[in-house]
Design a protein around this motif. Structure first.
Motif, PDB file in Angstrom:
ATOM      1  N   TYR A  55       7.970 -27.922  46.561  1.00  0.00           N
ATOM      2  CA  TYR A  55       7.778 -26.486  46.370  1.00  0.00           C
ATOM      3  C   TYR A  55       7.678 -26.239  44.881  1.00  0.00           C
ATOM      4  O   TYR A  55       8.488 -26.754  44.103  1.00  0.00           O
ATOM      5  CB  TYR A  55       8.958 -25.720  46.971  1.00  0.00           C
ATOM      6  CG  TYR A  55       8.723 -24.252  47.173  1.00  0.00           C
ATOM      7  CD1 TYR A  55       9.457 -23.307  46.464  1.00  0.00           C
ATOM      8  CD2 TYR A  55       7.780 -23.801  48.080  1.00  0.00           C
ATOM      9  CE1 TYR A  55       9.254 -21.962  46.656  1.00  0.00           C
ATOM     10  CE2 TYR A  55       7.566 -22.453  48.277  1.00  0.00           C
ATOM     11  CZ  TYR A  55       8.301 -21.531  47.566  1.00  0.00           C
ATOM     12  OH  TYR A  55       8.086 -20.204  47.760  1.00  0.00           O
ATOM     13  N   LEU A  71       6.758 -23.384  41.609  1.00  0.00           N
ATOM     14  CA  LEU A  71       6.763 -21.976  41.237  1.00  0.00           C
ATOM     15  C   LEU A  71       6.317 -21.821  39.794  1.00  0.00           C
ATOM     16  O   LEU A  71       6.481 -22.730  38.977  1.00  0.00           O
ATOM     17  CB  LEU A  71       8.175 -21.387  41.377  1.00  0.00           C
ATOM     18  CG  LEU A  71       8.907 -21.583  42.698  1.00  0.00           C
ATOM     19  CD1 LEU A  71       9.740 -22.858  42.679  1.00  0.00           C
ATOM     20  CD2 LEU A  71       9.826 -20.396  42.980  1.00  0.00           C
ATOM     21  N   TYR A 118       6.863 -19.066  36.564  1.00  0.00           N
ATOM     22  CA  TYR A 118       7.610 -17.933  36.049  1.00  0.00           C
ATOM     23  C   TYR A 118       7.033 -17.545  34.697  1.00  0.00           C
ATOM     24  O   TYR A 118       6.524 -18.386  33.950  1.00  0.00           O
ATOM     25  CB  TYR A 118       9.092 -18.290  35.872  1.00  0.00           C
ATOM     26  CG  TYR A 118       9.893 -18.342  37.148  1.00  0.00           C
ATOM     27  CD1 TYR A 118       9.924 -19.498  37.927  1.00  0.00           C
ATOM     28  CD2 TYR A 118      10.622 -17.244  37.578  1.00  0.00           C
ATOM     29  CE1 TYR A 118      10.661 -19.543  39.092  1.00  0.00           C
ATOM     30  CE2 TYR A 118      11.372 -17.289  38.749  1.00  0.00           C
ATOM     31  CZ  TYR A 118      11.380 -18.445  39.501  1.00  0.00           C
ATOM     32  OH  TYR A 118      12.113 -18.490  40.659  1.00  0.00           O
ATOM     33  N   PHE A 121       9.532 -14.123  38.332  1.00  0.00           N
ATOM     34  CA  PHE A 121       8.780 -14.916  39.293  1.00  0.00           C
ATOM     35  C   PHE A 121       7.341 -14.387  39.403  1.00  0.00           C
ATOM     36  O   PHE A 121       7.110 -13.179  39.502  1.00  0.00           O
ATOM     37  CB  PHE A 121       9.463 -14.863  40.667  1.00  0.00           C
ATOM     38  CG  PHE A 121       8.626 -15.414  41.777  1.00  0.00           C
ATOM     39  CD1 PHE A 121       8.026 -14.575  42.706  1.00  0.00           C
ATOM     40  CD2 PHE A 121       8.428 -16.776  41.878  1.00  0.00           C
ATOM     41  CE1 PHE A 121       7.253 -15.085  43.718  1.00  0.00           C
ATOM     42  CE2 PHE A 121       7.652 -17.303  42.893  1.00  0.00           C
ATOM     43  CZ  PHE A 121       7.059 -16.451  43.812  1.00  0.00           C
ATOM     44  N   PHE A 180       6.587 -20.763  32.573  1.00  0.00           N
ATOM     45  CA  PHE A 180       7.308 -21.953  32.999  1.00  0.00           C
ATOM     46  C   PHE A 180       6.844 -22.383  34.379  1.00  0.00           C
ATOM     47  O   PHE A 180       6.733 -21.564  35.299  1.00  0.00           O
ATOM     48  CB  PHE A 180       8.815 -21.681  33.063  1.00  0.00           C
ATOM     49  CG  PHE A 180       9.462 -21.478  31.720  1.00  0.00           C
ATOM     50  CD1 PHE A 180       9.641 -20.207  31.204  1.00  0.00           C
ATOM     51  CD2 PHE A 180       9.900 -22.560  30.977  1.00  0.00           C
ATOM     52  CE1 PHE A 180      10.237 -20.015  29.963  1.00  0.00           C
ATOM     53  CE2 PHE A 180      10.502 -22.387  29.740  1.00  0.00           C
ATOM     54  CZ  PHE A 180      10.668 -21.107  29.236  1.00  0.00           C
ATOM     55  N   VAL A 228      12.752 -26.499  49.513  1.00  0.00           N
ATOM     56  CA  VAL A 228      12.740 -25.070  49.191  1.00  0.00           C
ATOM     57  C   VAL A 228      14.147 -24.514  49.178  1.00  0.00           C
ATOM     58  O   VAL A 228      14.831 -24.480  50.209  1.00  0.00           O
ATOM     59  CB  VAL A 228      11.877 -24.281  50.203  1.00  0.00           C
ATOM     60  CG1 VAL A 228      11.998 -22.784  49.934  1.00  0.00           C
ATOM     61  CG2 VAL A 228      10.431 -24.712  50.106  1.00  0.00           C
ATOM     62  N   GLY A 229      14.599 -24.080  48.032  1.00  0.00           N
ATOM     63  CA  GLY A 229      15.871 -23.397  47.892  1.00  0.00           C
ATOM     64  C   GLY A 229      17.090 -24.259  48.020  1.00  0.00           C
ATOM     65  O   GLY A 229      18.189 -23.815  47.715  1.00  0.00           O
ATOM     66  N   ALA A 230      16.948 -25.479  48.446  1.00  0.00           N
ATOM     67  CA  ALA A 230      18.139 -26.274  48.723  1.00  0.00           C
ATOM     68  C   ALA A 230      18.569 -27.099  47.519  1.00  0.00           C
ATOM     69  O   ALA A 230      19.455 -27.908  47.611  1.00  0.00           O
ATOM     70  CB  ALA A 230      17.898 -27.190  49.909  1.00  0.00           C
ATOM     71  N   ASP A 231      17.947 -26.886  46.413  1.00  0.00           N
ATOM     72  CA  ASP A 231      18.287 -27.624  45.206  1.00  0.00           C
ATOM     73  C   ASP A 231      17.947 -26.727  44.029  1.00  0.00           C
ATOM     74  O   ASP A 231      17.181 -25.786  44.162  1.00  0.00           O
ATOM     75  CB  ASP A 231      17.478 -28.925  45.138  1.00  0.00           C
ATOM     76  CG  ASP A 231      18.074 -29.882  44.129  1.00  0.00           C
ATOM     77  OD1 ASP A 231      17.546 -30.991  43.987  1.00  0.00           O
ATOM     78  OD2 ASP A 231      19.073 -29.509  43.478  1.00  0.00           O
ATOM     79  N   GLY A 232      18.520 -27.003  42.897  1.00  0.00           N
ATOM     80  CA  GLY A 232      18.174 -26.232  41.731  1.00  0.00           C
ATOM     81  C   GLY A 232      16.726 -26.469  41.355  1.00  0.00           C
ATOM     82  O   GLY A 232      16.131 -27.483  41.685  1.00  0.00           O
ATOM     83  N   LEU A 233      16.149 -25.497  40.688  1.00  0.00           N
ATOM     84  CA  LEU A 233      14.789 -25.657  40.205  1.00  0.00           C
ATOM     85  C   LEU A 233      14.778 -26.556  38.979  1.00  0.00           C
ATOM     86  O   LEU A 233      15.655 -26.467  38.122  1.00  0.00           O
ATOM     87  CB  LEU A 233      14.201 -24.291  39.841  1.00  0.00           C
ATOM     88  CG  LEU A 233      14.040 -23.288  40.998  1.00  0.00           C
ATOM     89  CD1 LEU A 233      13.563 -21.947  40.457  1.00  0.00           C
ATOM     90  CD2 LEU A 233      13.083 -23.824  42.032  1.00  0.00           C
ATOM     91  N   PHE A 249      12.655 -27.237  35.714  1.00  0.00           N
ATOM     92  CA  PHE A 249      11.678 -26.502  34.920  1.00  0.00           C
ATOM     93  C   PHE A 249      10.978 -27.388  33.904  1.00  0.00           C
ATOM     94  O   PHE A 249      11.559 -28.336  33.374  1.00  0.00           O
ATOM     95  CB  PHE A 249      12.359 -25.366  34.149  1.00  0.00           C
ATOM     96  CG  PHE A 249      12.677 -24.157  34.969  1.00  0.00           C
ATOM     97  CD1 PHE A 249      13.850 -24.086  35.695  1.00  0.00           C
ATOM     98  CD2 PHE A 249      11.800 -23.085  35.012  1.00  0.00           C
ATOM     99  CE1 PHE A 249      14.154 -22.960  36.451  1.00  0.00           C
ATOM    100  CE2 PHE A 249      12.090 -21.955  35.767  1.00  0.00           C
ATOM    101  CZ  PHE A 249      13.265 -21.895  36.490  1.00  0.00           C
TER     102      PHE A 249
END
Lengths: 113, 112
Positions: free
Chosen positions: A32, A34, A36, A46, A89, A96-101, A103
């Protein structure tokens, strides 16, 4: 080691033209991604995301492309506007969501009039 | 809907002291994550809380800790501050663990 890389610290684009920001990753388990945008003295905002099962996602002037075989994604902004000047960034997540992003270091986009 | 709020916005502390930072997530958001931003290392994940439980932790020493309350508000604590802890600390909230994260304005911590 840096798992998410944005190799261009800065990018200058003329107003009205297309801005293309690039991001490479090394961990093939990322699924996943993203983007920013960050103005000075503010938290990241976001913009747009894409799942690894897709190769393109579009939202207004922003389009994100994902090339899994090349472990590369890009953000296209068309047309570029003065308010787009900011640091962008790229971020990735293992699940998805289950770990820190994770960057990238960011790319400073400057839109010139 | 109000965004993520963080208090205080700016903080100056001395080496050896401890500090507590606060984060109020967007209403209805149950997941809160913390990040540290420095010029050299960029944005790095500290930890994530969901339903008052720490779900994930980044590669930071035990001096960094946090907690989440029943109303989803979160605090992070740094003990025995070092000069290298000077950074922008960002809190992010999300509706669930599987959705995009929305960031607050951050707390700028300066350690002297």
């Amino acid at each position: 080691d840096q798992q998410v890389k944005q190799n261009s610290p800065s990018l200058s684009v003329q107003e009205g033209r297309i801005s293309i920001l690039n991001c490479d990753y090394t961990n093939s388990m990322f699924d996943y991604f993203l983007w920013y945008k960050k103005y000075p003295a503010e938290g990241p905002t976001f913009l747009i995301s894409i799942s690894s099962i897709k190769d393109k996602n579009e939202d207004g002037r922003f389009t994100v492309f994902l090339n899994k075989s090349a472990k590369h994604l890009s953000l296209h902004i068309v047309p570029s506007q003065p308010g787009d000047s900011a640091v962008y960034f790229c971020a990735a997540s293992l699940v998805v969501g289950a770990d820190g992003l994770t960057f990238g270091k960011g790319t400073h986009l400057i839109i010139q009039p | 809907k109000a965004g993520v709020t963080q208090t205080p916005r700016y903080l100056i502390k001395t080496r050896g002291q401890q500090v507590t930072l606060s984060c109020s997530p967007i209403s209805g958001h149950r997941s809160v994550s913390w990040y540290q931003q420095t010029p050299g290392q960029g944005l790095q994940f500290l930890f994530e809380y969901f339903s008052e439980t720490q779900r994930n932790k980044g590669n930071f020493p035990g001096r960094f800790s946090g907690r989440q309350f029943s109303n989803s508000r979160s605090e992070m604590n740094v003990s025995t501050l070092e000069l290298g802890d000077s950074a922008l600390y960002l809190c992010a909230s999300s509706l669930a663990r599987t959705t995009e994260q929305y960031f607050g304005p951050g707390t700028r911590l300066t350690v002297t």
